[in-house]
Design a protein around this motif. Structure first.
Motif, PDB file in Angstrom:
ATOM      1  N   ALA B 466      41.091  39.197  39.905  1.00 13.17           N
ATOM      2  CA  ALA B 466      42.560  39.110  39.851  1.00 13.17           C
ATOM      3  C   ALA B 466      43.128  39.744  38.584  1.00 13.17           C
ATOM      4  O   ALA B 466      44.347  39.852  38.435  1.00 13.17           O
ATOM      5  CB  ALA B 466      42.980  37.647  39.949  1.00 13.17           C
ATOM      6  N   ASP B 467      42.271  40.173  37.668  1.00 17.33           N
ATOM      7  CA  ASP B 467      42.761  40.819  36.441  1.00 17.33           C
ATOM      8  C   ASP B 467      43.407  42.164  36.771  1.00 17.33           C
ATOM      9  O   ASP B 467      43.042  42.804  37.765  1.00 17.33           O
ATOM     10  CB  ASP B 467      41.587  41.050  35.466  1.00 17.33           C
ATOM     11  CG  ASP B 467      41.229  39.796  34.700  1.00 17.33           C
ATOM     12  OD1 ASP B 467      42.117  38.938  34.522  1.00 17.33           O
ATOM     13  OD2 ASP B 467      40.068  39.659  34.286  1.00 17.33           O
ATOM     14  N   PRO B 468      44.325  42.626  35.909  1.00 17.97           N
ATOM     15  CA  PRO B 468      44.989  43.904  36.185  1.00 17.97           C
ATOM     16  C   PRO B 468      43.994  45.060  36.369  1.00 17.97           C
ATOM     17  O   PRO B 468      44.237  45.960  37.173  1.00 17.97           O
ATOM     18  CB  PRO B 468      45.858  44.136  34.939  1.00 17.97           C
ATOM     19  CG  PRO B 468      46.046  42.790  34.340  1.00 17.97           C
ATOM     20  CD  PRO B 468      44.846  41.970  34.704  1.00 17.97           C
ATOM     21  N   GLN B 469      42.864  45.041  35.673  1.00 20.31           N
ATOM     22  CA  GLN B 469      41.888  46.143  35.776  1.00 20.31           C
ATOM     23  C   GLN B 469      40.956  45.985  36.979  1.00 20.31           C
ATOM     24  O   GLN B 469      40.233  46.928  37.304  1.00 20.31           O
ATOM     25  CB  GLN B 469      41.035  46.231  34.498  1.00 20.31           C
ATOM     26  CG  GLN B 469      41.817  46.438  33.210  1.00 20.31           C
ATOM     27  CD  GLN B 469      42.232  45.128  32.566  1.00 20.31           C
ATOM     28  OE1 GLN B 469      42.252  44.074  33.204  1.00 20.31           O
ATOM     29  NE2 GLN B 469      42.586  45.194  31.296  1.00 20.31           N
ATOM     30  N   ILE B 470      40.934  44.840  37.612  1.00 19.41           N
ATOM     31  CA  ILE B 470      40.087  44.477  38.766  1.00 19.41           C
ATOM     32  C   ILE B 470      38.597  44.650  38.424  1.00 19.41           C
ATOM     33  O   ILE B 470      38.079  45.769  38.329  1.00 19.41           O
ATOM     34  CB  ILE B 470      40.426  45.281  40.043  1.00 19.41           C
ATOM     35  CG1 ILE B 470      41.936  45.177  40.319  1.00 19.41           C
ATOM     36  CG2 ILE B 470      39.619  44.792  41.249  1.00 19.41           C
ATOM     37  CD1 ILE B 470      42.406  46.019  41.483  1.00 19.41           C
TER      38      ILE B 470
END
Lengths: 62, 511
Positions: B466-470
Protein backbone atom coordinates in the motif's frame (compact mmCIF):
# COMPACT_ATOMS: atom_id res chain seq x y z
CA UNK A 1 15.86 8.90 37.62
CA UNK A 2 12.23 9.11 36.59
CA UNK A 3 10.79 8.29 40.00
CA UNK A 4 8.00 10.74 39.18
CA UNK A 5 4.61 9.23 38.49
CA UNK A 6 3.39 9.86 34.99
CA UNK A 7 0.38 12.12 34.78
CA UNK A 8 -2.54 10.73 32.91
CA UNK A 9 -1.92 11.29 29.24
CA UNK A 10 -4.22 13.72 27.49
CA UNK A 11 -6.22 11.83 24.86
CA UNK A 12 -4.24 11.01 21.73
CA UNK A 13 -4.49 7.35 20.78
CA UNK A 14 -8.26 7.08 21.01
CA UNK A 15 -8.83 10.33 19.11
CA UNK A 16 -8.35 11.17 15.49
CA UNK A 17 -5.00 12.88 15.03
CA UNK A 18 -5.14 16.49 13.83
CA UNK A 19 -1.72 17.79 13.00
CA UNK A 20 -0.02 21.15 13.13
CA UNK A 21 2.98 20.82 10.81
CA UNK A 22 5.99 23.00 11.58
CA UNK A 23 8.84 22.52 9.12
CA UNK A 24 9.04 20.25 6.07
CA UNK A 25 6.15 21.10 3.78
CA UNK A 26 6.33 17.69 2.09
CA UNK A 27 4.68 16.07 5.11
CA UNK A 28 1.49 18.09 4.53
CA UNK A 29 0.56 16.47 1.23
CA UNK A 30 1.30 12.97 2.48
CA UNK A 31 -0.85 13.38 5.59
CA UNK A 32 -3.72 14.93 3.64
CA UNK A 33 -3.53 12.06 1.15
CA UNK A 34 -4.22 9.76 4.13
CA UNK A 35 -7.22 11.84 5.12
CA UNK A 36 -5.51 13.50 8.09
CA UNK A 37 -6.36 17.14 8.84
CA UNK A 38 -3.21 19.26 8.79
CA UNK A 39 -2.59 22.93 9.46
CA UNK A 40 0.76 23.96 8.02
CA UNK A 41 2.74 26.72 9.70
CA UNK A 42 4.62 28.97 7.30
CA UNK A 43 7.59 28.81 9.64
CA UNK A 44 10.74 30.86 9.38
CA UNK A 45 13.54 31.16 11.92
CA UNK A 46 12.36 33.37 14.80
CA UNK A 47 14.37 36.00 16.67
CA UNK A 48 16.19 37.11 13.52
CA UNK A 49 17.55 33.59 13.09
CA UNK A 50 19.38 33.59 16.44
CA UNK A 51 18.82 30.11 17.99
CA UNK A 52 19.81 31.19 21.52
CA UNK A 53 17.41 34.12 21.48
CA UNK A 54 14.67 31.92 20.01
CA UNK A 55 15.15 29.37 22.82
CA UNK A 56 15.02 32.11 25.45
CA UNK A 57 11.85 33.64 24.00
CA UNK A 58 10.19 30.20 23.89
CA UNK A 59 11.06 29.61 27.56
CA UNK A 60 9.55 32.99 28.40
CA UNK A 61 6.43 32.03 26.49
CA UNK A 62 6.86 34.77 23.89
CA UNK B 1 42.47 23.14 -12.23
CA UNK B 2 41.41 26.14 -10.14
CA UNK B 3 37.75 26.73 -9.47
CA UNK B 4 35.64 29.80 -8.87
CA UNK B 5 33.61 30.10 -5.67
CA UNK B 6 30.56 32.36 -5.67
CA UNK B 7 28.14 33.24 -2.85
CA UNK B 8 24.84 35.11 -2.79
CA UNK B 9 22.74 35.89 0.25
CA UNK B 10 18.97 36.24 0.26
CA UNK B 11 18.04 38.10 3.44
CA UNK B 12 14.97 36.83 5.30
CA UNK B 13 14.27 34.13 2.70
CA UNK B 14 13.26 30.72 4.06
CA UNK B 15 12.71 27.37 2.42
CA UNK B 16 12.73 24.03 4.22
CA UNK B 17 15.83 21.85 4.14
CA UNK B 18 14.43 19.14 1.86
CA UNK B 19 13.32 21.71 -0.75
CA UNK B 20 16.76 23.34 -0.53
CA UNK B 21 18.59 20.02 -0.86
CA UNK B 22 16.60 19.18 -3.98
CA UNK B 23 17.47 22.55 -5.49
CA UNK B 24 21.12 22.11 -4.49
CA UNK B 25 21.24 18.83 -6.39
CA UNK B 26 19.62 20.36 -9.48
CA UNK B 27 22.13 23.22 -9.54
CA UNK B 28 25.10 20.94 -8.81
CA UNK B 29 24.11 18.85 -11.85
CA UNK B 30 24.53 21.82 -14.24
CA UNK B 31 27.52 21.57 -16.61
CA UNK B 32 30.68 23.08 -15.14
CA UNK B 33 29.30 23.28 -11.60
CA UNK B 34 31.46 21.23 -9.24
CA UNK B 35 29.49 21.74 -6.05
CA UNK B 36 26.42 23.72 -5.05
CA UNK B 37 24.71 24.23 -1.71
CA UNK B 38 21.64 26.25 -0.86
CA UNK B 39 21.30 26.47 2.90
CA UNK B 40 19.82 28.59 5.65
CA UNK B 41 22.72 30.38 7.32
CA UNK B 42 22.38 28.71 10.72
CA UNK B 43 25.66 28.35 12.65
CA UNK B 44 25.77 24.59 11.86
CA UNK B 45 25.16 25.14 8.14
CA UNK B 46 27.77 27.91 7.95
CA UNK B 47 30.30 25.47 9.42
CA UNK B 48 29.38 22.89 6.76
CA UNK B 49 29.80 25.46 3.98
CA UNK B 50 33.10 26.62 5.45
CA UNK B 51 34.45 23.06 5.76
CA UNK B 52 33.42 22.35 2.18
CA UNK B 53 35.35 25.43 0.98
CA UNK B 54 32.16 26.92 -0.40
CA UNK B 55 32.48 30.37 1.20
CA UNK B 56 34.24 33.11 -0.79
CA UNK B 57 36.08 34.56 2.20
CA UNK B 58 35.84 31.77 4.75
CA UNK B 59 32.80 33.41 6.34
CA UNK B 60 29.54 34.99 5.30
CA UNK B 61 27.58 37.91 6.71
CA UNK B 62 24.31 36.09 7.16
CA UNK B 63 22.07 34.87 9.98
CA UNK B 64 19.78 31.92 10.58
CA UNK B 65 16.88 33.51 8.72
CA UNK B 66 18.98 34.30 5.63
CA UNK B 67 19.56 31.92 2.74
CA UNK B 68 23.05 31.37 1.33
CA UNK B 69 23.51 30.20 -2.24
CA UNK B 70 27.06 28.87 -2.56
CA UNK B 71 28.74 27.20 -5.48
CA UNK B 72 32.06 26.17 -6.89
CA UNK B 73 32.33 26.05 -10.67
CA UNK B 74 34.99 25.70 -13.36
CA UNK B 75 35.06 29.46 -13.96
CA UNK B 76 33.29 32.72 -13.10
CA UNK B 77 30.85 32.85 -16.06
CA UNK B 78 29.70 29.28 -15.30
CA UNK B 79 29.24 30.12 -11.61
CA UNK B 80 27.26 33.28 -12.42
CA UNK B 81 25.02 31.47 -14.91
CA UNK B 82 24.32 28.73 -12.34
CA UNK B 83 23.64 31.35 -9.68
CA UNK B 84 21.09 32.96 -12.01
CA UNK B 85 19.35 29.60 -12.41
CA UNK B 86 19.39 29.00 -8.66
CA UNK B 87 17.80 32.37 -7.92
CA UNK B 88 15.18 31.82 -10.60
CA UNK B 89 14.35 28.41 -9.14
CA UNK B 90 14.13 29.91 -5.63
CA UNK B 91 11.65 32.52 -6.78
CA UNK B 92 9.62 29.79 -8.46
CA UNK B 93 9.59 27.70 -5.30
CA UNK B 94 8.54 30.66 -3.23
CA UNK B 95 5.58 31.31 -5.53
CA UNK B 96 4.46 27.67 -5.28
CA UNK B 97 5.01 27.54 -1.53
CA UNK B 98 1.83 28.29 0.38
CA UNK B 99 -0.18 28.44 -2.82
CA UNK B 100 -2.36 25.57 -1.58
CA UNK B 101 -3.78 27.53 1.31
CA UNK B 102 -5.54 30.88 1.12
CA UNK B 103 -4.09 31.79 4.51
CA UNK B 104 -1.21 30.12 6.25
CA UNK B 105 -0.45 30.78 9.91
CA UNK B 106 3.07 31.95 10.67
CA UNK B 107 3.32 30.53 14.20
CA UNK B 108 2.09 27.64 16.31
CA UNK B 109 -0.05 30.09 18.30
CA UNK B 110 -1.79 31.27 15.13
CA UNK B 111 -2.22 27.68 13.91
CA UNK B 112 -3.84 26.67 17.21
CA UNK B 113 -6.27 29.60 16.95
CA UNK B 114 -7.23 28.44 13.46
CA UNK B 115 -7.46 24.74 14.37
CA UNK B 116 -8.50 24.62 18.00
CA UNK B 117 -9.00 20.84 17.95
CA UNK B 118 -5.48 20.08 16.68
CA UNK B 119 -3.80 17.65 19.06
CA UNK B 120 -0.30 17.00 17.71
CA UNK B 121 2.57 19.14 16.42
CA UNK B 122 4.94 17.56 13.90
CA UNK B 123 8.16 19.52 14.16
CA UNK B 124 10.88 19.25 11.51
CA UNK B 125 12.55 22.67 11.63
CA UNK B 126 16.38 22.92 11.81
CA UNK B 127 17.69 21.38 15.03
CA UNK B 128 18.85 24.72 16.50
CA UNK B 129 15.25 25.94 16.59
CA UNK B 130 13.41 22.68 17.22
CA UNK B 131 13.44 22.77 21.02
CA UNK B 132 11.96 26.27 21.04
CA UNK B 133 9.11 25.21 18.73
CA UNK B 134 8.50 22.01 20.72
CA UNK B 135 8.24 24.05 23.90
CA UNK B 136 5.68 26.36 22.28
CA UNK B 137 3.67 23.36 21.09
CA UNK B 138 3.62 21.79 24.58
CA UNK B 139 2.43 25.06 26.07
CA UNK B 140 -0.44 25.07 23.62
CA UNK B 141 -1.45 21.62 24.89
CA UNK B 142 -0.19 19.70 21.84
CA UNK B 143 1.47 16.30 21.84
CA UNK B 144 4.73 16.60 19.92
CA UNK B 145 6.61 14.53 17.40
CA UNK B 146 10.10 15.98 16.92
CA UNK B 147 11.46 14.77 13.59
CA UNK B 148 14.31 17.29 13.91
CA UNK B 149 17.72 16.05 15.00
CA UNK B 150 20.70 17.94 16.43
CA UNK B 151 18.77 18.75 19.62
CA UNK B 152 20.88 18.73 22.79
CA UNK B 153 20.22 15.99 25.34
CA UNK B 154 19.68 18.71 27.97
CA UNK B 155 16.88 20.19 25.85
CA UNK B 156 15.48 16.71 25.26
CA UNK B 157 15.34 16.03 29.00
CA UNK B 158 13.74 19.35 29.90
CA UNK B 159 11.17 19.05 27.11
CA UNK B 160 10.25 15.52 28.14
CA UNK B 161 9.95 16.55 31.78
CA UNK B 162 7.68 19.42 30.79
CA UNK B 163 5.64 17.14 28.51
CA UNK B 164 5.22 14.62 31.34
CA UNK B 165 4.04 17.35 33.74
CA UNK B 166 1.46 18.42 31.17
CA UNK B 167 0.30 14.88 30.37
CA UNK B 168 1.60 15.16 26.82
CA UNK B 169 3.67 12.77 24.77
CA UNK B 170 6.96 14.05 23.35
CA UNK B 171 8.15 11.70 20.63
CA UNK B 172 11.77 12.29 19.60
CA UNK B 173 13.89 14.23 18.97
CA UNK B 174 15.30 12.54 15.87
CA UNK B 175 12.09 10.53 15.72
CA UNK B 176 11.82 9.34 12.14
CA UNK B 177 8.68 7.25 12.38
CA UNK B 178 5.39 7.16 14.22
CA UNK B 179 1.91 5.92 13.42
CA UNK B 180 -0.96 7.19 15.53
CA UNK B 181 -4.13 5.40 14.52
CA UNK B 182 -4.35 5.82 10.79
CA UNK B 183 -1.92 8.75 10.64
CA UNK B 184 1.54 7.82 9.33
CA UNK B 185 3.83 10.53 10.66
CA UNK B 186 7.07 11.40 8.83
CA UNK B 187 8.90 8.28 7.48
CA UNK B 188 6.17 5.72 8.01
CA UNK B 189 4.58 3.09 5.83
CA UNK B 190 0.98 2.43 4.92
CA UNK B 191 0.36 -0.28 7.50
CA UNK B 192 -2.80 -2.33 8.07
CA UNK B 193 -4.46 -1.54 11.37
CA UNK B 194 -4.29 -4.37 13.85
CA UNK B 195 -3.74 -5.41 17.45
CA UNK B 196 0.00 -4.75 17.86
CA UNK B 197 1.31 -1.58 19.47
CA UNK B 198 4.94 -0.64 18.81
CA UNK B 199 7.22 1.50 20.93
CA UNK B 200 10.34 2.29 18.95
CA UNK B 201 13.53 4.11 19.86
CA UNK B 202 14.52 3.43 16.27
CA UNK B 203 12.76 4.63 13.15
CA UNK B 204 13.85 1.94 10.72
CA UNK B 205 13.38 -0.78 13.33
CA UNK B 206 9.78 0.34 13.75
CA UNK B 207 9.35 0.43 9.97
CA UNK B 208 10.75 -3.07 9.48
CA UNK B 209 8.62 -4.65 12.23
CA UNK B 210 5.42 -2.80 11.26
CA UNK B 211 5.88 -3.74 7.58
CA UNK B 212 6.63 -7.40 8.36
CA UNK B 213 3.48 -7.55 10.50
CA UNK B 214 1.32 -5.83 7.91
CA UNK B 215 2.60 -7.86 4.97
CA UNK B 216 2.16 -11.12 6.90
CA UNK B 217 -1.51 -10.32 7.51
CA UNK B 218 -1.49 -8.74 10.97
CA UNK B 219 -1.42 -5.01 11.72
CA UNK B 220 -0.50 -2.17 14.02
CA UNK B 221 -2.68 -0.13 16.40
CA UNK B 222 -0.14 2.62 17.01
CA UNK B 223 3.62 2.98 16.67
CA UNK B 224 5.02 5.46 19.15
CA UNK B 225 8.52 6.78 18.42
CA UNK B 226 10.49 7.79 21.47
CA UNK B 227 13.78 9.02 19.97
CA UNK B 228 17.10 7.18 19.93
CA UNK B 229 18.28 8.59 23.27
CA UNK B 230 15.16 8.02 25.35
CA UNK B 231 16.58 4.88 26.98
CA UNK B 232 19.89 6.51 27.82
CA UNK B 233 20.60 7.20 31.50
CA UNK B 234 20.30 10.97 31.05
CA UNK B 235 16.71 10.78 29.79
CA UNK B 236 15.66 7.75 31.81
CA UNK B 237 13.06 6.40 29.38
CA UNK B 238 10.50 9.15 30.09
CA UNK B 239 8.68 8.78 26.77
CA UNK B 240 8.99 4.98 26.72
CA UNK B 241 7.33 4.76 30.14
CA UNK B 242 4.56 7.14 29.03
CA UNK B 243 4.09 5.14 25.84
CA UNK B 244 3.70 1.94 27.88
CA UNK B 245 1.01 3.67 29.96
CA UNK B 246 -0.73 4.87 26.81
CA UNK B 247 -0.71 1.50 25.03
CA UNK B 248 -1.73 -0.33 28.22
CA UNK B 249 -4.80 1.91 28.38
CA UNK B 250 -5.54 1.66 24.66
CA UNK B 251 -8.38 -0.70 23.81
CA UNK B 252 -7.18 -1.28 20.24
CA UNK B 253 -3.82 -2.60 21.44
CA UNK B 254 -3.68 -6.25 22.50
CA UNK B 255 0.09 -6.70 22.70
CA UNK B 256 3.16 -4.50 22.47
CA UNK B 257 6.59 -4.69 20.84
CA UNK B 258 9.38 -2.54 22.29
CA UNK B 259 12.35 -1.92 19.95
CA UNK B 260 15.58 -0.20 20.91
CA UNK B 261 19.32 -0.44 20.68
CA UNK B 262 20.72 -1.66 24.03
CA UNK B 263 19.47 0.70 26.77
CA UNK B 264 21.35 1.83 29.86
CA UNK B 265 21.06 -1.04 32.40
CA UNK B 266 19.32 1.17 35.01
CA UNK B 267 16.77 2.36 32.46
CA UNK B 268 16.27 -1.19 31.19
CA UNK B 269 15.46 -2.29 34.76
CA UNK B 270 12.93 0.53 35.20
CA UNK B 271 11.26 -0.19 31.86
CA UNK B 272 11.13 -3.96 32.41
CA UNK B 273 9.71 -3.43 35.93
CA UNK B 274 6.97 -1.27 34.41
CA UNK B 275 6.26 -3.91 31.74
CA UNK B 276 5.88 -6.50 34.53
CA UNK B 277 2.91 -4.51 35.87
CA UNK B 278 1.11 -4.58 32.53
CA UNK B 279 -1.78 -6.91 31.84
CA UNK B 280 -0.73 -7.16 28.18
CA UNK B 281 1.98 -9.37 26.64
CA UNK B 282 5.16 -7.62 25.54
CA UNK B 283 7.97 -8.51 23.14
CA UNK B 284 11.24 -6.80 23.95
CA UNK B 285 13.84 -6.35 21.20
CA UNK B 286 17.00 -4.65 22.44
CA UNK B 287 18.89 -5.18 19.22
CA UNK B 288 22.52 -6.08 19.87
CA UNK B 289 21.86 -7.88 23.14
CA UNK B 290 21.82 -11.67 22.96
CA UNK B 291 19.71 -12.31 26.03
CA UNK B 292 17.79 -10.20 28.51
CA UNK B 293 15.89 -11.37 31.55
CA UNK B 294 12.34 -10.22 30.98
CA UNK B 295 9.18 -10.41 33.14
CA UNK B 296 6.74 -13.32 32.84
CA UNK B 297 4.41 -11.40 30.53
CA UNK B 298 7.26 -10.62 28.10
CA UNK B 299 9.42 -12.45 25.60
CA UNK B 300 12.84 -11.37 24.38
CA UNK B 301 13.55 -11.16 20.66
CA UNK B 302 17.18 -10.70 19.55
CA UNK B 303 16.29 -9.44 16.04
CA UNK B 304 13.57 -7.42 14.35
CA UNK B 305 12.33 -10.47 12.48
CA UNK B 306 12.14 -12.45 15.73
CA UNK B 307 10.15 -9.58 17.27
CA UNK B 308 7.67 -9.65 14.39
CA UNK B 309 7.52 -13.44 14.45
CA UNK B 310 6.81 -13.47 18.19
CA UNK B 311 3.60 -11.49 17.74
CA UNK B 312 2.46 -13.08 14.49
CA UNK B 313 1.31 -16.37 15.97
CA UNK B 314 0.91 -18.82 13.10
CA UNK B 315 1.40 -16.24 10.34
CA UNK B 316 4.62 -16.55 8.31
CA UNK B 317 7.03 -13.85 7.17
CA UNK B 318 7.67 -14.32 3.47
CA UNK B 319 5.65 -17.50 3.15
CA UNK B 320 7.34 -19.98 0.77
CA UNK B 321 10.73 -18.30 0.98
CA UNK B 322 13.59 -20.81 1.14
CA UNK B 323 17.01 -19.30 1.84
CA UNK B 324 18.84 -22.61 1.29
CA UNK B 325 17.30 -23.15 -2.14
CA UNK B 326 18.17 -19.60 -3.19
CA UNK B 327 21.72 -19.93 -1.90
CA UNK B 328 22.12 -23.22 -3.77
CA UNK B 329 21.13 -21.55 -7.05
CA UNK B 330 23.44 -18.55 -6.66
CA UNK B 331 27.08 -19.18 -5.92
CA UNK B 332 29.73 -16.54 -5.41
CA UNK B 333 31.60 -15.84 -8.66
CA UNK B 334 35.00 -17.55 -8.88
CA UNK B 335 38.06 -15.64 -7.76
CA UNK B 336 36.22 -13.65 -5.11
CA UNK B 337 37.21 -13.37 -1.46
CA UNK B 338 34.71 -14.17 1.28
CA UNK B 339 33.97 -10.71 2.74
CA UNK B 340 30.52 -9.22 3.15
CA UNK B 341 30.09 -5.49 2.59
CA UNK B 342 26.89 -4.11 4.14
CA UNK B 343 25.65 -0.79 2.76
CA UNK B 344 22.62 0.18 4.85
CA UNK B 345 20.29 3.15 4.85
CA UNK B 346 18.54 1.96 8.01
CA UNK B 347 20.51 2.18 11.26
CA UNK B 348 18.66 -0.66 12.97
CA UNK B 349 18.72 -2.83 9.86
CA UNK B 350 22.50 -2.30 9.93
CA UNK B 351 22.52 -3.37 13.59
CA UNK B 352 20.39 -6.43 12.84
CA UNK B 353 22.79 -7.51 10.07
CA UNK B 354 25.72 -7.21 12.47
CA UNK B 355 23.92 -9.43 14.99
CA UNK B 356 23.42 -12.15 12.37
CA UNK B 357 26.99 -12.07 11.08
CA UNK B 358 28.53 -11.86 14.55
CA UNK B 359 26.42 -14.79 15.78
CA UNK B 360 27.55 -16.79 12.73
CA UNK B 361 31.11 -16.39 14.01
CA UNK B 362 32.20 -13.86 11.40
CA UNK B 363 34.60 -11.02 12.12
CA UNK B 364 32.61 -7.80 11.72
CA UNK B 365 33.36 -4.10 11.93
CA UNK B 366 31.00 -1.15 11.62
CA UNK B 367 30.82 2.62 11.95
CA UNK B 368 27.79 1.97 14.21
CA UNK B 369 28.82 -1.25 15.99
CA UNK B 370 26.53 -3.33 18.20
CA UNK B 371 28.14 -4.84 21.32
CA UNK B 372 30.82 -7.37 20.28
CA UNK B 373 31.48 -5.78 16.88
CA UNK B 374 34.65 -3.79 16.19
CA UNK B 375 34.61 -0.04 15.62
CA UNK B 376 35.41 0.53 11.95
CA UNK B 377 38.55 2.64 12.57
CA UNK B 378 40.02 -0.11 14.73
CA UNK B 379 39.44 -2.84 12.16
CA UNK B 380 42.22 -4.09 9.92
CA UNK B 381 41.57 -2.78 6.41
CA UNK B 382 40.43 -5.47 4.00
CA UNK B 383 39.77 -8.03 6.70
CA UNK B 384 36.43 -9.28 7.91
CA UNK B 385 32.97 -7.99 7.05
CA UNK B 386 32.31 -4.26 6.97
CA UNK B 387 28.73 -3.24 7.76
CA UNK B 388 28.07 0.45 7.22
CA UNK B 389 25.22 2.63 8.47
CA UNK B 390 25.07 5.24 5.70
CA UNK B 391 22.46 7.22 7.60
CA UNK B 392 24.98 7.99 10.37
CA UNK B 393 26.00 11.60 10.98
CA UNK B 394 29.36 11.29 9.21
CA UNK B 395 27.55 10.50 5.94
CA UNK B 396 24.57 12.84 6.28
CA UNK B 397 26.11 16.06 7.56
CA UNK B 398 24.62 18.71 5.28
CA UNK B 399 23.07 16.00 3.10
CA UNK B 400 19.71 14.27 3.14
CA UNK B 401 19.33 10.82 4.67
CA UNK B 402 19.89 7.95 2.21
CA UNK B 403 16.19 7.10 2.48
CA UNK B 404 15.50 10.45 0.79
CA UNK B 405 18.58 10.54 -1.42
CA UNK B 406 19.85 7.03 -2.16
CA UNK B 407 22.83 8.41 -4.10
CA UNK B 408 24.79 8.53 -0.82
CA UNK B 409 25.27 4.79 -1.35
CA UNK B 410 26.41 5.04 -4.99
CA UNK B 411 30.15 5.56 -4.54
CA UNK B 412 30.48 2.90 -1.85
CA UNK B 413 28.48 0.50 -4.00
CA UNK B 414 30.58 1.09 -7.13
CA UNK B 415 33.77 0.61 -5.09
CA UNK B 416 32.45 -2.60 -3.53
CA UNK B 417 31.44 -3.98 -6.94
CA UNK B 418 35.08 -3.67 -8.08
CA UNK B 419 36.61 -5.10 -4.89
CA UNK B 420 37.66 -8.73 -5.42
CA UNK B 421 37.84 -9.36 -1.64
CA UNK B 422 34.08 -8.95 -1.44
CA UNK B 423 31.79 -11.91 -2.12
CA UNK B 424 28.46 -10.43 -1.11
CA UNK B 425 27.01 -6.93 -0.89
CA UNK B 426 24.14 -6.73 1.59
CA UNK B 427 21.79 -3.78 1.39
CA UNK B 428 18.37 -2.44 2.31
CA UNK B 429 15.78 -0.34 0.56
CA UNK B 430 13.29 1.55 2.67
CA UNK B 431 10.15 2.86 1.02
CA UNK B 432 7.04 4.59 2.35
CA UNK B 433 6.03 8.17 3.06
CA UNK B 434 8.91 10.64 3.00
CA UNK B 435 11.24 8.19 1.23
CA UNK B 436 12.66 8.41 -2.32
CA UNK B 437 10.05 7.75 -5.00
CA UNK B 438 11.97 4.90 -6.68
CA UNK B 439 15.03 3.69 -4.75
CA UNK B 440 15.06 0.36 -6.63
CA UNK B 441 15.16 2.14 -10.00
CA UNK B 442 18.04 4.26 -8.76
CA UNK B 443 19.96 1.23 -7.51
CA UNK B 444 19.32 -0.68 -10.74
CA UNK B 445 20.90 2.15 -12.73
CA UNK B 446 23.98 2.20 -10.51
CA UNK B 447 24.61 -1.55 -10.75
CA UNK B 448 23.73 -1.90 -14.43
CA UNK B 449 26.70 -3.01 -16.54
CA UNK B 450 28.65 -4.39 -13.58
CA UNK B 451 31.26 -7.00 -14.45
CA UNK B 452 30.03 -10.59 -14.68
CA UNK B 453 32.17 -11.65 -11.73
CA UNK B 454 30.94 -8.81 -9.48
CA UNK B 455 29.88 -9.69 -5.92
CA UNK B 456 26.39 -11.06 -5.36
CA UNK B 457 23.98 -8.35 -4.25
CA UNK B 458 21.47 -9.49 -1.64
CA UNK B 459 18.88 -7.17 -0.13
CA UNK B 460 15.41 -6.57 1.20
CA UNK B 461 12.73 -3.93 0.78
CA UNK B 462 11.19 -2.50 3.94
CA UNK B 463 7.71 -1.46 2.89
CA UNK B 464 4.21 -2.58 2.01
CA UNK B 465 2.04 -3.04 -1.06
CA UNK B 466 0.00 0.00 0.00
CA UNK B 467 3.04 2.31 0.09
CA UNK B 468 3.28 4.95 -2.66
CA UNK B 469 6.26 3.08 -4.22
CA UNK B 470 4.44 -0.32 -4.04
CA UNK B 471 6.73 -2.94 -2.51
CA UNK B 472 6.28 -5.62 -5.18
CA UNK B 473 7.23 -3.17 -7.94
CA UNK B 474 10.43 -2.26 -6.09
CA UNK B 475 11.21 -5.95 -5.58
CA UNK B 476 10.63 -6.69 -9.27
CA UNK B 477 12.93 -3.85 -10.36
CA UNK B 478 15.67 -5.20 -8.09
CA UNK B 479 15.21 -8.77 -9.26
CA UNK B 480 15.33 -7.71 -12.90
CA UNK B 481 18.62 -5.99 -12.08
CA UNK B 482 19.98 -9.27 -10.67
CA UNK B 483 19.59 -8.53 -6.96
CA UNK B 484 18.52 -11.42 -4.70
CA UNK B 485 15.63 -10.04 -2.69
CA UNK B 486 14.55 -11.57 0.62
CA UNK B 487 11.26 -10.89 2.44
CA UNK B 488 13.08 -9.31 5.38
CA UNK B 489 16.50 -7.95 6.27
CA UNK B 490 17.08 -10.96 8.53
CA UNK B 491 16.35 -13.37 5.68
CA UNK B 492 18.70 -11.42 3.40
CA UNK B 493 21.43 -12.01 5.99
CA UNK B 494 20.46 -15.68 6.12
CA UNK B 495 20.86 -16.03 2.33
CA UNK B 496 24.25 -14.28 2.48
CA UNK B 497 25.48 -16.64 5.17
CA UNK B 498 24.24 -19.70 3.32
CA UNK B 499 25.88 -18.58 0.06
CA UNK B 500 29.17 -18.08 1.87
CA UNK B 501 28.84 -21.40 3.69
CA UNK B 502 28.60 -23.04 0.25
CA UNK B 503 31.83 -21.30 -0.78
CA UNK B 504 33.52 -22.41 2.43
CA UNK B 505 32.25 -25.95 1.88
CA UNK B 506 33.79 -25.98 -1.60
CA UNK B 507 37.08 -24.57 -0.30
CA UNK B 508 37.15 -27.20 2.48
CA UNK B 509 36.38 -29.95 -0.03
CA UNK B 510 39.35 -28.85 -2.15
CA UNK B 511 41.70 -28.48 0.80
Amino acid sequence: MCAEENRELKPLLANRVKVINVGLEGFVGELRACGIEVTHVDWRPPAGGDPKMAALLAKLGV
Amino acid sequence: MTAFVLNEIRKGFYLDSVALMRLSREIAALPGVREAALMMATPANKAILRDAGLLESGDVEAHGNDLVVAMRADDEPTARAALGQALLALDGRKTQSGAHDAWTPRSIAAAVSAAADANLALISVPGEFAAAEARKALRHGLHVMMFSDNVSIEDELSLKQEARERGLLLMGPDCGTAIIGDAPLAFANKIKRGPVGIIGASGTGTQEVSCLLSEAGSGVSHAIGVGGRDLKKEVGGITTLMAIDALDADEATERVVLISKPPHPDVARTVLARIAKSSKPYTVCFIGLEQVEVPANATFAPTLKDAAKAVLGGLRIGSGFDASAIAARHGVPAGRGARIEGLFAGGTLCAEAQVFLKNAGRRVSSNAPVPGVAVLENAQPGQGDRILDLGADEYTRGRPHPMIDPSIRDDALRTALENTDIAVILLDLIIGYGAHSDPAGHLAEVIAGRRPDAPLIIGSVTGTEADPQIRSRQVRTLEEAGVLVAPSNAQACEVALKVLATVKGEVDAHA
